[in-house]
Design a protein around this motif. Structure first.
Motif, short mmCIF file in Angstrom:
data_model
loop_
_atom_site.label_atom_id
_atom_site.label_comp_id
_atom_site.label_asym_id
_atom_site.label_seq_id
_atom_site.Cartn_x
_atom_site.Cartn_y
_atom_site.Cartn_z
N ILE A 165 24.67 27.30 57.57
CA ILE A 165 24.29 27.08 59.24
C ILE A 165 25.28 28.78 59.30
O ILE A 165 25.31 29.32 60.61
CB ILE A 165 25.36 26.23 59.52
CG1 ILE A 165 24.35 24.97 58.67
CG2 ILE A 165 25.26 26.45 60.67
CD1 ILE A 165 25.24 23.51 59.02
N LEU A 166 26.80 28.38 58.97
CA LEU A 166 27.42 29.82 59.31
C LEU A 166 26.86 30.97 59.61
O LEU A 166 27.23 32.06 60.07
CB LEU A 166 28.71 29.86 58.59
CG LEU A 166 29.69 28.39 59.14
CD1 LEU A 166 30.78 28.41 57.94
CD2 LEU A 166 29.62 28.33 60.92
N GLN A 183 24.97 35.94 65.54
CA GLN A 183 24.69 35.20 67.43
C GLN A 183 26.22 34.95 68.20
O GLN A 183 27.03 35.35 69.03
CB GLN A 183 24.45 34.18 67.34
CG GLN A 183 23.12 33.70 66.73
CD GLN A 183 21.69 32.71 66.77
OE1 GLN A 183 22.50 31.74 67.75
NE2 GLN A 183 20.90 32.31 66.35
N LEU A 184 27.34 34.60 67.40
CA LEU A 184 28.68 34.30 67.79
C LEU A 184 29.65 35.58 67.76
O LEU A 184 30.30 35.58 67.85
CB LEU A 184 29.14 33.40 67.27
CG LEU A 184 28.20 31.87 67.24
CD1 LEU A 184 28.96 30.99 66.37
CD2 LEU A 184 28.40 31.53 68.08
N LYS A 185 28.84 36.53 66.80
CA LYS A 185 29.36 37.81 66.63
C LYS A 185 30.96 37.38 65.57
O LYS A 185 32.04 37.85 65.88
CB LYS A 185 30.22 38.57 68.27
CG LYS A 185 28.75 39.17 68.81
CD LYS A 185 29.40 39.71 69.85
CE LYS A 185 28.35 40.38 71.18
NZ LYS A 185 26.99 40.42 70.14
N LEU A 186 30.62 36.90 64.72
CA LEU A 186 31.71 36.19 64.00
C LEU A 186 31.34 37.36 62.54
O LEU A 186 31.65 36.11 61.60
CB LEU A 186 31.43 35.07 63.45
CG LEU A 186 32.89 34.49 65.08
CD1 LEU A 186 32.61 32.62 65.18
CD2 LEU A 186 34.14 34.62 64.99
N ALA A 210 34.12 33.80 57.99
CA ALA A 210 35.56 33.27 56.58
C ALA A 210 36.72 33.01 56.69
O ALA A 210 37.55 32.30 56.18
CB ALA A 210 35.04 34.60 55.87
N ASP A 211 37.01 34.20 57.75
CA ASP A 211 38.60 33.84 58.31
C ASP A 211 38.99 32.25 58.92
O ASP A 211 40.38 32.17 58.25
CB ASP A 211 38.89 35.11 59.20
CG ASP A 211 38.78 36.57 58.80
OD1 ASP A 211 39.26 36.23 57.67
OD2 ASP A 211 39.01 36.99 59.92
N LEU A 212 38.01 32.01 60.09
CA LEU A 212 38.00 30.81 60.07
C LEU A 212 38.09 29.54 59.09
O LEU A 212 39.31 28.84 58.81
CB LEU A 212 37.13 30.71 61.47
CG LEU A 212 36.98 30.95 62.19
CD1 LEU A 212 35.73 30.98 63.62
CD2 LEU A 212 38.51 30.50 62.96
N ALA A 233 33.70 27.68 63.63
CA ALA A 233 33.10 29.17 64.36
C ALA A 233 32.46 28.60 65.88
O ALA A 233 32.61 29.88 66.51
CB ALA A 233 31.87 28.89 63.74
N LEU A 234 32.19 27.51 66.28
CA LEU A 234 31.57 27.86 67.76
C LEU A 234 32.68 27.13 69.22
O LEU A 234 32.54 27.97 69.90
CB LEU A 234 30.92 26.14 68.04
CG LEU A 234 29.41 25.95 66.62
CD1 LEU A 234 28.98 25.12 66.34
CD2 LEU A 234 28.67 27.71 67.87
N GLU A 235 33.67 26.75 68.30
CA GLU A 235 35.07 26.60 69.31
C GLU A 235 35.96 28.83 69.36
O GLU A 235 35.93 29.05 70.81
CB GLU A 235 35.58 26.74 68.46
CG GLU A 235 35.95 24.70 68.63
CD GLU A 235 35.66 24.22 70.27
OE1 GLU A 235 36.41 24.86 71.15
OE2 GLU A 235 35.65 22.65 70.25
N ALA A 236 35.77 29.27 68.56
CA ALA A 236 36.29 30.64 68.01
C ALA A 236 35.29 31.59 69.27
O ALA A 236 35.78 31.79 69.91
CB ALA A 236 36.17 31.20 66.75
#
Lengths: 247, 247
Positions: A83-84, A90-93, A179-181, A21-24
């Motif tokens: 955590i996710l 914030q990560l727009k995920l 969830a996709d990641l 998630a952080l990387e994406a």
């Protein structure tokens, strides 16, 4: 601001769902237990867990049970799915609407259930024993995991993808979510651990395979997977390849 | 408005954590799969799950993997911890500050991990096999669960209670949360399944025992426990008493 992630330094494990998630998102983060500076490393992580609660000396009043956890100011946020859910806006995920955010978390928790079962294929008796000490039970558990549980879970995610009215290559809504990641990572892990079974089974899950390929091709994810930051699968992690478990 | 809870009608199981929250708050709810009216019963529940995803006919686009789930208007909210996180602000069973709400959820997810392990003491190989078919592995897993895992988890919760600066009889803040109710249920379940081990071990967890007793004495919980709505522990549930597993 850098996010501070605490997780075991030598495995993908549960921490990998957070790393992805952080990387994406291209978010700057420190993988603290992998660092060698002062205040980093495994010892720094263990000081913040209450795993050995009786002997904990830290000043924090709210300590997690186990890694992974995120340190945000003085707060420690633990449990992968949680955590996710915290990071995602914030990560727009994650979708902005509450119901979409909830469904994303629900899917993540369902993957967390699958991850426990995948781990227990090689450790059905106890995490504290060696694999070699529980091989007979591991064979039995793996056989049923492959025959019943992988199809049950992956049929479900295929079903969700098929029914998403907005996109068949995303689980929720029209855009990439955590969830996709995570589903990408689940497919990667299952392919690593049970390559023959996945090869045979995957034709039943075309949307899931398409989602996997879509995620793998995202520029930031592709760059991450090719970098030394991506730890290789190995036989200390959750997904392990023991060929004798796939007969 | 009545909440609509869907869960297996003959066991406490994971649904019990939700039932306890609804009961503690005095919230009106329908335990749909236990009902005998039109649109109730197990069949009504199964129609809303995607467990057998390939054959699902329902019109909803977002179906849960498995019970328990809550139906709120047309939304289905699944996964025990997640249901509780959703309900808690409405039921006033969680602190109002975001960090307190997060820590409560984190504790609930840690209990969910314990619940999986408790289940797997009697089903270490597969849920789809009878207990009798996996008794040898069950004995091995139970032995280590009792010796290592119960103390590890309950030490942790005792630690959290001890360190709560506001109250030693609540896990978070100064008031009752759903995590307190769930911890009560965990103690009940472990006492049912492993009575001798709990009797021996409990002196190490005085705050946890005090929390258990505090919850049991709450008027609404006491009334619930004495009512026919409380299903008795039995050997179809998560916590089962097989004396041979406690030697």
């Amino acid at each position: 601001m850098h996010y501070e992630l605490y997780y075991w330094p030598e495995i993908q494990g549960r921490g990998e769902f957070v790393r992805l998630a952080l990387e994406a998102a291209g978010a700057p983060y420190i993988d603290v237990a992998r660092g060698s500076k002062k205040g980093q490393g495994v010892e720094a992580m263990m000081k913040l867990t209450a795993g050995g609660a009786r002997s904990v000396k830290a000043d924090q009043t709210r300590l997690p049970f186990a890694p992974p956890f995120l340190k945000v100011d003085e707060e420690l946020i633990a449990q992968t799915s949680h955590i996710l859910d915290y990071l995602a806006p914030q990560l727009k995920l994650v979708p902005r609407d509450a119901a979409g955010r909830r469904f994303t978390q629900q899917l993540q928790l369902t993957m967390a259930d699958l991850v426990v079962e995948a781990h227990d294929t090689h450790h059905p008796i106890a995490s504290s024993l060696y694999y070699e000490e529980q091989k007979t039970a591991a064979r039995k558990r793996s056989k049923i995991f492959i025959a019943e549980r992988i199809p049950k879970f992956l049929d479900y995610f295929e079903h969700v993808l098929t029914r998403n009215p907005h996109s068949h290559s995303h689980l929720v809504g029209t855009s990439l979510t955590y969830a996709d990641l995570s589903l990408f990572q689940v497919v990667e892990g299952l392919r690593y651990a049970f390559p023959k079974s996945m090869k045979r089974g995957e034709k039943a899950w075309p949307h899931l395979v398409a989602l996997h390929d879509h995620v793998a091709a995202l520029p930031r994810i592709a760059a991450y997977l090719a970098s030394p930051r991506r730890i290789a699968f190995n036989e200390n992690g959750i997904f392990r390849r023991y060929p004798e478990l796939e007969r």
